[in-house]
Design a protein around this motif. Structure first.
Motif, short mmCIF file in Angstrom:
data_model
loop_
_atom_site.label_atom_id
_atom_site.label_comp_id
_atom_site.label_asym_id
_atom_site.label_seq_id
_atom_site.Cartn_x
_atom_site.Cartn_y
_atom_site.Cartn_z
N GLY A 44 38.57 24.51 25.05
CA GLY A 44 37.33 25.27 25.17
C GLY A 44 36.73 25.08 26.55
N ARG A 45 35.54 25.61 26.73
CA ARG A 45 34.85 25.43 28.01
C ARG A 45 33.39 25.14 27.75
NH1 ARG A 45 33.63 30.88 31.22
NH2 ARG A 45 32.38 31.89 29.64
N ILE A 46 32.75 24.52 28.74
CA ILE A 46 31.34 24.17 28.60
C ILE A 46 30.67 24.28 29.96
CG2 ILE A 46 31.70 21.69 28.93
CD1 ILE A 46 29.53 21.44 26.59
N ARG A 47 29.41 24.61 29.93
CA ARG A 47 28.64 24.73 31.18
C ARG A 47 27.77 23.49 31.31
NH1 ARG A 47 26.31 30.19 33.46
NH2 ARG A 47 25.24 29.38 35.27
N LEU B 148 31.65 23.50 22.53
CA LEU B 148 32.54 24.24 23.42
C LEU B 148 32.57 25.71 23.09
CD1 LEU B 148 35.61 21.82 23.51
CD2 LEU B 148 33.71 21.94 25.13
N GLU B 149 32.74 26.53 24.11
CA GLU B 149 32.94 27.96 23.93
C GLU B 149 34.43 28.26 24.05
OE1 GLU B 149 30.67 30.47 26.47
OE2 GLU B 149 28.79 29.43 26.03
N PRO B 150 34.89 29.33 23.41
CA PRO B 150 36.31 29.69 23.54
C PRO B 150 36.63 30.08 24.98
CG PRO B 150 35.23 31.00 21.82
CD PRO B 150 34.16 30.20 22.50
N LEU C 95 29.98 12.02 27.30
CA LEU C 95 28.86 12.90 27.59
C LEU C 95 28.07 13.27 26.34
CD1 LEU C 95 30.51 15.36 30.14
CD2 LEU C 95 28.85 13.56 30.64
N GLY C 96 28.53 12.80 25.18
CA GLY C 96 27.84 13.10 23.93
C GLY C 96 28.11 14.51 23.44
N LEU C 97 29.23 15.08 23.85
CA LEU C 97 29.57 16.44 23.46
C LEU C 97 30.56 16.43 22.30
CD1 LEU C 97 30.12 17.86 27.05
CD2 LEU C 97 28.09 18.15 25.62
N GLU C 98 30.51 17.48 21.51
CA GLU C 98 31.44 17.63 20.40
C GLU C 98 32.15 18.97 20.53
OE1 GLU C 98 29.32 17.20 16.73
OE2 GLU C 98 28.40 15.31 17.34
N ALA C 99 33.19 19.15 19.75
CA ALA C 99 33.98 20.38 19.80
C ALA C 99 33.13 21.62 19.52
CB ALA C 99 35.15 20.31 18.82
N LYS C 100 32.10 21.48 18.69
CA LYS C 100 31.24 22.62 18.37
C LYS C 100 30.41 23.07 19.58
CE LYS C 100 27.57 19.79 16.35
NZ LYS C 100 26.35 19.99 17.05
#
Length: 181
Positions: free
Chosen positions: A31-34, A11-13, A4-9
């Motif tokens: 983490g979580r992501i919307r 993500l939210e706690p 998805l082209g996402l990185e750890a940064k």
């Protein structure tokens, strides 16, 4: 995340904990992501939804709970590895690959087995350590045999187990001061 082209940064706690993904074990998401779309670039549906991101090998890319399925009015079909939901241009169908699913399930089973074996090994090590501690602990002196030990009565009698059978050679030894009851 990578696809998805996402990185750890990104993500939210999160404070969520998943229990019994592997029987008896818990897992904390990284983490979580919307995310807010379902489908591909030509035909998709936007509905913002929170996803907990877990670093586990699984047959699934995402797990949707009942509120998410209701929000999307989605219908999952586990046997066909598909989920269908209404979109602006008609029905959206998300499909998975059977081979990838089988490989992922096999890898997940190996992971589960290794986690269970590791936990059993930790428990065994703990038991061995406790046994070693117990063997090095001083053994308390035994109490005198007058009050704490069992002493058979000196006045005993032999009673035939089956008094009606003259050929019976089995007896029981019992105290001679006992009632006939």
């Amino acid at each position: 995340m990578t696809k998805l082209g996402l990185e750890a940064k990104d993500l939210e706690p999160t404070r969520t904990i998943f229990h019994s993904i592997v029987s008896g074990f818990s897992c904390s998401p990284i983490g979580r992501i919307r995310l807010d779309l379902f489908g591909d670039s030509s035909h998709f549906r936007r509905e913002p939804i929170w996803f907990e991101v877990v670093d586990l090998s699984s047959a699934y890319h995402a797990l949707l709970d009942r509120p998410a399925l209701a929000k999307f009015m989605a219908v999952p079909h586990y046997a066909y590895l598909k989920i269908k939901l209404p979109g602006p241009k008609g029905l959206i169908t998300v499909t998975d690959d059977y081979r990838k699913s089988i490989e992922s399930a096999r890898d997940g089973a190996k992971l589960a087995e290794s986690l269970v074996v590791a936990e059993e090994r930790r428990q065994l090590d703990r038991i061995v350590a406790l046994a070693q501690e117990a063997s090095t602990a001083p053994i308390p002196a035994e109490d005198p045999a007058d009050k704490t030990s069992f002493k058979p009565s000196k006045e005993t009698k032999k009673v035939k187990l089956n008094p009606e059978d003259p050929s019976c050679s089995k007896y029981v030894v019992m105290g001679s001061r006992l009632d006939n009851k």
